[in-house]
Design a protein around this motif. Structure first.
Motif, mmCIF file in Angstrom:
data_model
loop_
_atom_site.group_PDB
_atom_site.id
_atom_site.type_symbol
_atom_site.label_atom_id
_atom_site.label_comp_id
_atom_site.label_asym_id
_atom_site.label_seq_id
_atom_site.Cartn_x
_atom_site.Cartn_y
_atom_site.Cartn_z
ATOM 1 N N ARG A 18 2.108 -49.994 42.619
ATOM 2 C CA ARG A 18 1.188 -48.825 42.198
ATOM 3 C C ARG A 18 1.909 -47.738 41.963
ATOM 4 O O ARG A 18 2.080 -46.926 41.117
ATOM 5 N N HIS A 62 4.115 -47.935 38.856
ATOM 6 C CA HIS A 62 3.085 -47.964 37.782
ATOM 7 C C HIS A 62 2.547 -46.264 37.363
ATOM 8 O O HIS A 62 2.893 -46.086 36.042
ATOM 9 N N ARG A 63 2.635 -45.600 38.509
ATOM 10 C CA ARG A 63 2.372 -44.102 38.260
ATOM 11 C C ARG A 63 3.484 -43.492 37.660
ATOM 12 O O ARG A 63 3.387 -42.649 36.911
ATOM 13 N N GLU A 75 5.761 -44.647 35.799
ATOM 14 C CA GLU A 75 6.000 -45.163 34.716
ATOM 15 C C GLU A 75 5.005 -44.312 33.615
ATOM 16 O O GLU A 75 5.353 -43.836 32.501
ATOM 17 N N ALA A 76 3.650 -44.285 34.183
ATOM 18 C CA ALA A 76 2.937 -43.647 33.220
ATOM 19 C C ALA A 76 2.935 -42.091 33.168
ATOM 20 O O ALA A 76 3.037 -41.596 32.135
#
Length: 190
Positions: free
Chosen positions: A103, A106-107, A109-110
């Protein structure tokens, strides 16, 4: 005393029901399967006695379906004598840690994608982390944007360049995120 409370006391004196014993044995068998599926490095970190560790190692080497099934049952039987709670706790910690790490990645990367797509994302990041080296970060963002434009001009057979894209991610990984909010915007230590 009423009849119902006497039945409860009687069950308490006899111990767990057959169904509960069976559920417990199946849970240990499932735990044994999880242990057999683990790589050796993770197994070495678990509090296992030597006999159980050897049985797991043997089960991992067996290729015959029936042989592996029997060895798995043997591992489950050995787990009845072991303290399974610390093993379960460590497995749960690894599983939850992995999910949290995923998670977090992913944060990040965003956030990197927002920084490359819109200038307002940099303003928000600088509000959250006022001590950031703004010049270095802007330079990385410009280089990653240029790299992305250059990648669009490449032939389809050519691999895209990712040097600056990855470098920006590594810079973001170094930030100390105190609180990650569900909308993907992170706030940092002030």
């Amino acid at each position: 005393m009423d009849d119902h409370s006497q039945d409860e006391d009687f069950d308490a004196e006899r111990g767990p029901s057959k169904s509960q014993v069976k559920r417990d044995m199946h849970a240990l068998l499932d735990l044994g399967r999880q242990l057999i599926a683990l790589p050796g490095a993770k197994l070495a970190q678990l509090p296992l006695d030597e006999k159980l560790r050897d049985a797991i190692a043997l089960a991992q080497r067996i290729t015959s379906h029936e042989g592996r099934r029997r060895q798995t049952h043997y591992v489950g039987k050995l787990l009845r004598q072991a303290d399974a709670d610390p093993i379960r706790q460590q497995l749960a910690e690894w599983a939850n840690g992995s999910r949290e790490q995923a998670r977090s990645m992913h944060r990040l990367e965003a956030l990197r994608d927002r920084l490359l797509a819109e200038d307002d994302a940099l303003t928000q990041l600088l509000d959250d982390f006022p001590a950031l080296d703004i010049q270095a970060l802007r330079s990385q963002i410009r280089a990653a944007r240029k790299e992305a434009r250059d990648n669009q001009a490449r032939q389809p057979a050519q691999a895209p360049a990712r040097k600056h894209y990855r470098a920006l991610f590594q810079t973001l990984k170094q930030l100390d995120f105190e609180d990650d909010t569900p909308d993907g915007h992170a706030t940092g230590n002030h």
